[in-house]
Design an enzyme around this catalytic site. Structure first.
Site, PDB file in Angstrom:
ATOM      1  N   GLU A  19       1.828  -0.589  -5.022  1.00 42.72           N
ATOM      2  CA  GLU A  19       0.887   0.464  -5.399  1.00 42.72           C
ATOM      3  C   GLU A  19       1.728   1.733  -5.529  1.00 42.72           C
ATOM      4  O   GLU A  19       2.065   2.374  -4.530  1.00 42.72           O
ATOM      5  CB  GLU A  19      -0.201   0.645  -4.331  1.00 42.72           C
ATOM      6  CG  GLU A  19      -1.279   1.603  -4.811  1.00 42.72           C
ATOM      7  CD  GLU A  19      -1.997   2.376  -3.702  1.00 42.72           C
ATOM      8  OE1 GLU A  19      -3.073   2.902  -3.976  1.00 42.72           O
ATOM      9  OE2 GLU A  19      -1.471   2.473  -2.576  1.00 42.72           O
TER      10      GLU A  19
ATOM     11  N   ASP B 243       0.836  -1.199   0.000  1.00 43.65           N
ATOM     12  CA  ASP B 243       0.000   0.000   0.000  1.00 43.65           C
ATOM     13  C   ASP B 243       0.877   1.258   0.000  1.00 43.65           C
ATOM     14  O   ASP B 243       1.865   1.333   0.745  1.00 43.65           O
ATOM     15  CB  ASP B 243      -0.879  -0.023   1.261  1.00 43.65           C
ATOM     16  CG  ASP B 243      -1.965   1.026   1.238  1.00 43.65           C
ATOM     17  OD1 ASP B 243      -2.780   1.004   0.310  1.00 43.65           O
ATOM     18  OD2 ASP B 243      -1.989   1.871   2.161  1.00 43.65           O
TER      19      ASP B 243
HETATM   20  C1  NOJ Z   1      -4.455   2.880  -1.027  1.00 44.69           C
HETATM   21  C2  NOJ Z   1      -5.581   1.924  -0.816  1.00 44.69           C
HETATM   22  O1  NOJ Z   1      -5.843   1.245  -2.023  1.00 44.69           O
HETATM   23  C3  NOJ Z   1      -6.745   2.754  -0.326  1.00 44.69           C
HETATM   24  O2  NOJ Z   1      -7.942   2.016  -0.320  1.00 44.69           O
HETATM   25  C4  NOJ Z   1      -6.410   3.311   1.030  1.00 44.69           C
HETATM   26  O3  NOJ Z   1      -7.438   4.171   1.464  1.00 44.69           O
HETATM   27  C5  NOJ Z   1      -5.106   4.112   0.982  1.00 44.69           C
HETATM   28  N1  NOJ Z   1      -4.077   3.454   0.248  1.00 44.69           N
HETATM   29  C6  NOJ Z   1      -4.593   4.366   2.378  1.00 44.69           C
HETATM   30  O4  NOJ Z   1      -4.131   3.170   2.954  1.00 44.69           O
END
Ligand code: NOJ
Ligand code: CA
Length: 562
Positions: A284, A230
């Protein structure tokens, strides 16, 4: 049915052969690593399947649906966070990284799920959330309890500005809206790039680094095949936490993509590589320039990352071709496989996007409620499925893509759960519309998501989903689900037989067509039908091919002479 309708006889033969091949997780020495061409299915745990009837998806529900995922034909599952969490951001606020939230199950259930998934030939990737934890995490609680606690150094606590310290330490804004700082009782402020319940960890602190490497080992020891990271670009902050100013350069922000972040992933990679099997990191990584992005995919860092440039692109041939070319070229620099993704739990479902006038996606302006022609969006989503599944590299499928689900845009505001809604002062409906629990069967909510007729899913499902259930679509050979199942089976053969190279075919400005060895994919962006190059060799199409012509907003796969 018209006589010249392309029927998938050959596809079905192929699929039986392929299904027989995948009764177990293949060993790592059986050719190119699995993740270089994997179809990875994203499970949004809260919304996939609820076994105990409380209206929230759980691990037992996922276990019960593993046969569905095997039959769909994907290679791996990515599960959104399953850890103990107060759920201020649907589990992306973790209070205990080594246990499962009781809403979802327990550690024994997680271990059983990993083992069952493997028995079905499915790998399993879990989400890791290293940029921030929950404000209920014991470290943050200890940090709050005393300004001198060592745990303070694991977060970003700073004095405020102004004579009385009543102004935040800098001008950073939270991604969810509002200031990125919250003041605590002793007058100091802490940083949270997301909700106040998600304090940012300070990755300059060695205890933070040691803790996360230990967490990786904890789950690797339990057999997970990898991690989706993440906010992978966000862990390090610029020294001194300087203001961004009024007109910041998006490629040089003090709270993301700091060069020091790469050493964290090199260290993580050493941990991962000390385990057997082909285990992976998927980042990500939302960054504005390819040069920044590919640095995360160097051979000693992450294996793969989501292609948000592709997700954001409009449904237009020139734009998509440019993104595909750019993607292939930039991944080649670091010898990483390209990836393709159309939707996820943070975006607007692409069936809805592709039915709008403006088909691009912009995270900063999601245009909730913009008019959408869902029939058109569905035709394009079918074509997009064939396009993405034909491209070389890996592909991510968000749960419900295979059912062609549209964004749910009429959830009553009183039921919205995403913190974005409140943090934006009610101007951004947030991400709940793509997170509505899946429809499995039956004529009315909960559509088999929860057992029994009385259960109330955590977000309401639209009544019209009675036509979109797995049950309905499994019985319809022309459904979106049937298309995905055939395409995923064909895709296995395609990737086994064709190399990663892609050669464009020129079929006019309204088409996108390419070949990979003796296989071709043609997409017609309309408005007129186009003549296919080898009409007798169509193996799969998203719409009826008549007289060798591919209709508007559809795609076909063909065999072509080498
Ligand atoms: C990216 C995640 O995909 C999202 O759902 C989340 O709110 C944020 N990061 C914070 O962790
Ligand atoms: Ca449940």
């Amino acid at each position: 049915m018209p006589e010249d309708r392309v029927m998938p006889d050959r596809v079905m033969v192929e699929s039986r052969v392929l299904t027989d091949d995948r009764d177990r997780v293949p060993s790592s020495d059986a050719g190119p690593a699995w993740w270089r061409s994997a179809a990875i299915y994203q499970i949004y745990v809260r919304s996939f399947a609820d076994a105990n009837g409380d209206g929230i998806g759980d691990l037992a529900g996922i276990r019960s649906r593993l046969p569905y995922l095997r039959d769909l034909g994907v290679d791996a599952l990515w599960l959104t966070p399953w850890y103990v969490s107060p759920m201020a951001d649907a589990g992306y606020d973790v209070a205990d990284y080594r246990d499962i939230d009781p809403i979802f199950g327990d550690l024994a259930e997680a271990e059983a799920l990993i083992s069952d998934a493997h028995a079905y030939g499915l790998r399993l990737i879990v989400d890791i959330v290293p940029n921030h934890c929950s404000d209920r995490h014991p470290w943050f609680q200890a940090a709050l309890a005393s300004p001198t606690a060592p745990e303070r150094g694991r977060f970003w606590f700073l004095p405020g500005r102004g004579d009385d310290g009543s102004l935040p330490p800098n001008d950073w804004r939270s991604y969810f809206g509002g200031p990125a700082w919250t003041r605590v009782d002793d007058g100091s402020w802490y940083l949270h790039m997301f909700a106040p319940e998600q304090p940012d960890l300070n990755w300059e602190d060695s205890a933070v680094r040691a803790e996360f490497e230990d967490i990786l080992r904890f789950w690797l020891d339990r057999g997970v095949d990898g991690f989706r990271i993440d906010v992978a670009h966000g862990l390090m902050k610029a020294a001194g936490l300087p203001d961004v100013g009024a007109d910041p350069d998006p490629a040089d922000l003090p709270y993301q993509d700091r060069p020091e972040v790469h050493e964290i992933y090199r260290s993580w990679r050493r941990v991962l590589d000390s385990y057997d099997g082909d285990r992976v990191f998927v980042g990500e990584v939302w960054l504005p320039t390819p040069a920044q992005f590919i640095e995360y995919l160097r051979p000693d860092e992450l294996h793969s990352a989501f292609n948000f440039e592709f997700l954001c692109a409009p449904w237009e041939p020139a734009a998509l071709r440019a993104v595909i070319d750019d993607t292939v070229a930039k991944h080649a620099v670091v010898a990483a496989p390209p990836t393709w993704v159309l939707s996820n739990h943070d975006t607007i479902r692409h069936t809805t996007r592709y039915g709008r006038d403006d088909t691009a996606f912009d995270m900063g302006n999601k245009r909730h409620g913009a008019p959408s022609d869902l029939e058109l969006g569905t035709r394009r989503a079918r074509a997009a499925a064939l396009l993405t599944l034909a491209l070389p590299g890996g592909v991510y499928i968000y749960q419900g893509d295979e059912l062609g689900l549209a964004e749910v845009e009429d959830i009553p505001v009183g039921l919205l759960q995403d913190p974005t809604w409140a943090r934006s002062g009610g101007t951004d409906r947030g991400r709940d519309g793509c997170r509505v629990p899946l429809p499995w069967s039956g004529d009315a909510a909960p559509f088999g998501f929860s057992p029994g007729a009385d259960a109330r899913p955590w977000l309401p499902q639209p009544a019209e989903w009675k036509c979109a259930t797995v049950e309905v679509q499994a019985a319809d050979g022309e459904s979106m689900l049937a298309l995905y199942r055939r395409a995923l089976r064909w895709r296995r053969a395609l990737h086994a037989q064709c190399g990663p190279d892609l050669e464009w075919l020129e079929l006019g400005a309204a088409a996108l067509a390419f070949r990979r060895g003796g296989f071709a994919c043609v997409v017609n962006f309309g408005p007129d039908s186009i003549r296919l190059p080898a009409p007798d060799e169509v193996v799969l199409a998203s719409d009826v091919v008549t007289d060798g012509r591919l209709p508007a907003d559809s795609a076909a796969w063909l065999r072509i002479p080498q």
